[in-house]
Write an enzyme that holds these catalytic residues in place. Structure first.
Site, PDB file in Angstrom:
ATOM      1  N   THR A  20       0.843  -1.202   0.000  1.00  0.00           N
ATOM      2  CA  THR A  20       0.000   0.000   0.000  1.00  0.00           C
ATOM      3  C   THR A  20       0.880   1.255   0.000  1.00  0.00           C
ATOM      4  O   THR A  20       0.735   2.134  -0.865  1.00  0.00           O
ATOM      5  CB  THR A  20      -0.909   0.008   1.248  1.00  0.00           C
ATOM      6  N   LYS A 112       5.828   2.423  12.781  1.00  0.00           N
ATOM      7  CA  LYS A 112       5.688   2.848  14.185  1.00  0.00           C
ATOM      8  C   LYS A 112       5.948   1.723  15.156  1.00  0.00           C
ATOM      9  O   LYS A 112       6.457   1.938  16.262  1.00  0.00           O
ATOM     10  CB  LYS A 112       4.314   3.471  14.450  1.00  0.00           C
ATOM     11  N   LYS A 212       2.035   4.856  18.338  1.00  0.00           N
ATOM     12  CA  LYS A 212       2.153   6.217  17.789  1.00  0.00           C
ATOM     13  C   LYS A 212       2.228   7.238  18.920  1.00  0.00           C
ATOM     14  O   LYS A 212       2.993   8.213  18.848  1.00  0.00           O
ATOM     15  CB  LYS A 212       0.961   6.511  16.877  1.00  0.00           C
TER      16      LYS A 212
HETATM   17  P1  NDP Z   1       1.614  -3.929   2.859  1.00  0.00           P
HETATM   18  O1  NDP Z   1       1.348  -5.225   3.527  1.00  0.00           O
HETATM   19  O2  NDP Z   1       0.617  -3.371   1.944  1.00  0.00           O
HETATM   20  O3  NDP Z   1       2.992  -4.012   2.062  1.00  0.00           O
HETATM   21  C1  NDP Z   1       4.147  -4.533   2.632  1.00  0.00           C
HETATM   22  C2  NDP Z   1       5.212  -4.640   1.555  1.00  0.00           C
HETATM   23  O4  NDP Z   1       6.431  -4.991   2.178  1.00  0.00           O
HETATM   24  C3  NDP Z   1       4.944  -5.683   0.506  1.00  0.00           C
HETATM   25  O5  NDP Z   1       5.439  -5.225  -0.736  1.00  0.00           O
HETATM   26  C4  NDP Z   1       5.758  -6.880   0.987  1.00  0.00           C
HETATM   27  O6  NDP Z   1       6.232  -7.678  -0.041  1.00  0.00           O
HETATM   28  C5  NDP Z   1       6.938  -6.183   1.603  1.00  0.00           C
HETATM   29  N1  NDP Z   1       7.531  -6.979   2.680  1.00  0.00           N
HETATM   30  C6  NDP Z   1       6.935  -7.443   3.790  1.00  0.00           C
HETATM   31  N2  NDP Z   1       7.816  -8.102   4.551  1.00  0.00           N
HETATM   32  C7  NDP Z   1       8.987  -8.074   3.896  1.00  0.00           C
HETATM   33  C8  NDP Z   1      10.279  -8.608   4.149  1.00  0.00           C
HETATM   34  N3  NDP Z   1      10.520  -9.299   5.266  1.00  0.00           N
HETATM   35  N4  NDP Z   1      11.254  -8.386   3.248  1.00  0.00           N
HETATM   36  C9  NDP Z   1      11.026  -7.678   2.126  1.00  0.00           C
HETATM   37  N5  NDP Z   1       9.813  -7.141   1.828  1.00  0.00           N
HETATM   38  C10 NDP Z   1       8.822  -7.349   2.696  1.00  0.00           C
HETATM   39  O7  NDP Z   1       1.930  -2.901   4.063  1.00  0.00           O
HETATM   40  P2  NDP Z   1       1.679  -1.330   4.084  1.00  0.00           P
HETATM   41  O8  NDP Z   1       2.253  -0.736   2.868  1.00  0.00           O
HETATM   42  O9  NDP Z   1       0.273  -1.063   4.439  1.00  0.00           O
HETATM   43  O10 NDP Z   1       2.515  -0.894   5.379  1.00  0.00           O
HETATM   44  C11 NDP Z   1       3.919  -0.802   5.335  1.00  0.00           C
HETATM   45  C12 NDP Z   1       4.423  -0.094   6.566  1.00  0.00           C
HETATM   46  O11 NDP Z   1       3.842   1.206   6.626  1.00  0.00           O
HETATM   47  C13 NDP Z   1       4.045  -0.756   7.889  1.00  0.00           C
HETATM   48  O12 NDP Z   1       5.083  -0.545   8.821  1.00  0.00           O
HETATM   49  C14 NDP Z   1       2.809  -0.002   8.325  1.00  0.00           C
HETATM   50  O13 NDP Z   1       2.613  -0.011   9.735  1.00  0.00           O
HETATM   51  C15 NDP Z   1       3.163   1.389   7.869  1.00  0.00           C
HETATM   52  N6  NDP Z   1       2.042   2.279   7.635  1.00  0.00           N
HETATM   53  C16 NDP Z   1       0.997   1.881   6.863  1.00  0.00           C
HETATM   54  C17 NDP Z   1      -0.060   2.742   6.633  1.00  0.00           C
HETATM   55  C18 NDP Z   1      -1.211   2.353   5.791  1.00  0.00           C
HETATM   56  O14 NDP Z   1      -2.173   3.133   5.733  1.00  0.00           O
HETATM   57  N7  NDP Z   1      -1.211   1.204   5.135  1.00  0.00           N
HETATM   58  C19 NDP Z   1      -0.076   4.081   7.224  1.00  0.00           C
HETATM   59  C20 NDP Z   1       1.097   4.416   8.010  1.00  0.00           C
HETATM   60  C21 NDP Z   1       2.109   3.521   8.211  1.00  0.00           C
HETATM   61  P3  NDP Z   1       5.401  -8.944  -0.597  1.00  0.00           P
HETATM   62  O15 NDP Z   1       4.107  -8.383  -1.093  1.00  0.00           O
HETATM   63  O16 NDP Z   1       6.279  -9.463  -1.636  1.00  0.00           O
HETATM   64  O17 NDP Z   1       5.207  -9.846   0.602  1.00  0.00           O
HETATM   65  N1  HSE Z   2      -3.231   0.766  10.437  1.00  0.00           N
HETATM   66  C1  HSE Z   2      -2.942   2.137  10.634  1.00  0.00           C
HETATM   67  C2  HSE Z   2      -4.231   2.889  10.883  1.00  0.00           C
HETATM   68  C3  HSE Z   2      -2.253   2.695   9.422  1.00  0.00           C
HETATM   69  O1  HSE Z   2      -5.287   2.343  10.613  1.00  0.00           O
HETATM   70  O2  HSE Z   2      -4.167   4.003  11.378  1.00  0.00           O
HETATM   71  C4  HSE Z   2      -1.774   4.107   9.617  1.00  0.00           C
HETATM   72  O3  HSE Z   2      -0.722   4.143  10.530  1.00  0.00           O
END
Ligand code: NDP
Ligand code: HSE
Length: 442
Positions: A20, A112, A212
């Site tokens: 995402t 976080k 957070k």
């Molecule tokens: P997703 O699950 O959508 O994406 C995670 C990505 O990281 C995927 O591309 C996955 O690859 C890759 N990945 C996971 N584990 C590994 C690993 N061990 N080695 C290499 N690549 C890896 O997560 P989000 O994008 O939603 O969230 C990412 C981070 O951002 C988290 O820390 C989350 O807390 C934070 N965050 C998210 C928000 C949100 O609204 N979604 C808002 C604020 C913070 P693959 O698909 O190949 O497994």
């Molecule tokens: N899972 C978190 C939320 C993403 O819903 O607020 C943003 O940090």
């Protein structure tokens, strides 16, 4: 005329995670390449992407398939200046970030959970290696609340922080109260929209908001603390009956993360569902939006509001961090200013029992003479004054239990708990009362 930027050294970026948030970052770097080069005085080049499922990432259409791999050590090379960690998790991500810092790379992260557990140690390592960690996206999604606390409000002694910091929980509560949807439906929708963590129990248990709060409170109060220092309740134990009674009394329920100066050098910390007066600003925060209400000694009350989760808002914060690193000012501030939690003394969290607030109680009371009287006597004996009491007209008489709702004036939370323990032992009362804080501080 030659392009002045063609003379400057581009910034090489390595991205861990293309989900995402990572997908949004890749999109923004492509769409706004020219704008960013102009703003930073140098080009930003995404040179490597590391994921687990390489095929999926190559086929995503988001990045050049030639730069995708699954080996994080590829980010140690000279072609990468900044590593963006948006993979999530704690232990593996910690290893990735340590590797990047040790190789002399600046790090930008949205994680976080990682920072709430290991922030001070990672900041210390970064300082040792002469690089920086930027983490705006770790709190409040697209709201620049980290920057606001670190820089915009740095002249203030902060007295209190009150945040709606989890988009998933706020989305679920809004969908349930405004649209009559079930908890399960609303949670499934939050997951589909990319708001929820990979493990959504982190959201609904309150843990994500507590993490957070630990990060924001460490910046606001100049202390070092972890997510474990924040007592935490989520929305997963919330009973709809209380949401309905709250509505009748003029309150909306919100998951509130609060850090309050106790006036003696300590902090009251909590993350829990609270009642917020319907006319308060925090009650106007709906859906996946977040808000952070800051009370500073000079500025008074400041409210920061915006989208708290999802692709665009979170990528906005990550990329802004990246540009601040690219321009050079953020690493300098990181190195030269006493802002980061690795330089702070540990916080002194105070037992919430010593905190004063208003409260809502719901009791199940036998519908017999004197039942309600005994409850109010116990509350009075503990120095707790009633603000309102509510019992709906009974449809029948006799031994049945009926819900009785009481709101209190401000009282010490420990006194309320002691009174509730006595009330729960009354024959006329079934089970311990439900207790929710009424937030009247902002
Ligand atoms: P997703 O699950 O959508 O994406 C995670 C990505 O990281 C995927 O591309 C996955 O690859 C890759 N990945 C996971 N584990 C590994 C690993 N061990 N080695 C290499 N690549 C890896 O997560 P989000 O994008 O939603 O969230 C990412 C981070 O951002 C988290 O820390 C989350 O807390 C934070 N965050 C998210 C928000 C949100 O609204 N979604 C808002 C604020 C913070 P693959 O698909 O190949 O497994
Ligand atoms: N899972 C978190 C939320 C993403 O819903 O607020 C943003 O940090």
């Amino acid at each position: 005329m030659p392009d002045p930027l063609s003379q400057s050294t581009p910034l090489g970026v390595g991205l861990i995670g293309l989900g995402t948030v990572g997908g949004g970052v890749a999109q923004m770097l492509t769409e706004h390449a020219g704008l960013y080069a102009k703003r930073c005085g140098r080009r930003i080049e995404l040179r490597r992407v590391v994921v687990r499922n390489v095929d999926k990432a190559k086929k995503s259409g988001l990045v050049d398939p030639g730069i995708v791999g699954d080996d994080v050590s590829a980010l140690r090379g000279d072609d990468v200046d900044v590593v963006i960690e948006v993979a999530g998790g704690v232990d593996t991500a910690k290893g990735y970030v340590e590797q990047a810092l040790s190789a002399g790379k600046h790090v930008v992260t949205a994680n976080k959970a990682l920072l709430a557990a290991h922030g001070p140690a990672l900041f210390k390592l970064a300082r040792l290696k002469g690089v920086s960690i930027a983490f705006e996206a770790s709190c409040g999604g697209g709201i620049p609340c980290v920057t606001a606390l670190q820089f915009g409000l740095m002249s203030n002694a902060v007295r209190g922080l009150y945040g709606i910091l989890n988009g998933t929980c706020n989305y679920i509560l809004t969908e349930m109260t405004q649209k009559g949807r079930t908890y399960a439906e609303a949670l499934a929708d939050a997951k589909a929209k990319g708001y929820a963590e990979a493990d959504e129990t982190l959201d609904v248990s309150g843990a994500d908001a507590a993490q957070k709060l630990a990060i924001l409170a460490s910046l606001a109060f100049g202390v070092s603390l972890t997510g474990d220092d924040v007592p935490c309740e989520g929305i997963d134990t919330l009973d709809l009956t209380d949401v309905t009674f709250g509505d009748e009394l003029g309150y909306d329920v919100k998951l509130i993360a609060a850090a309050e100066d106790d006036g003696r050098g300590g902090l009251f910390l909590s993350t829990r569902p609270c009642f917020v007066p319907k006319d308060a600003q925090l009650a106007q925060v709906h859906g996946a939006f977040n808000a952070l209400s800051v009370v500073g000694d000079a500025v008074g009350h400041v409210m920061l509001y915006g989208a708290g989760a999802g692709r665009g808002p979170t990528a906005s914060a990550v990329v802004s961090d990246l540009l601040n690193v690219a321009s050079g000012w953020y690493p300098k501030a990181f190195a030269d200013m006493g802002l980061m939690p690795d330089l702070h003394e540990p916080a002194t969290p105070q037992p919430t029992d010593d905190a004063q607030s208003r409260f809502y109680l719901r009791l199940s009371v036998r519908d017999v003479p004197g039942g309600f009287g005994r409850i109010t006597t116990i509350l009075g004996e503990h120095g707790i004054s009633l603000s309102a009491a509510l019992q709906h007209e009974a449809t029948h008489t006799g031994d049945d239990f009926v819900p009785v709702v009481i709101t209190t004036h401000r009282c010490r939370q420990g006194d309320l708990h002691a009174a509730c323990a006595m009330i729960a032992n009354l024959d006329a009362v079934s089970g311990p009362p439900v207790v929710l804080r009424i937030l009247d501080a902002t």
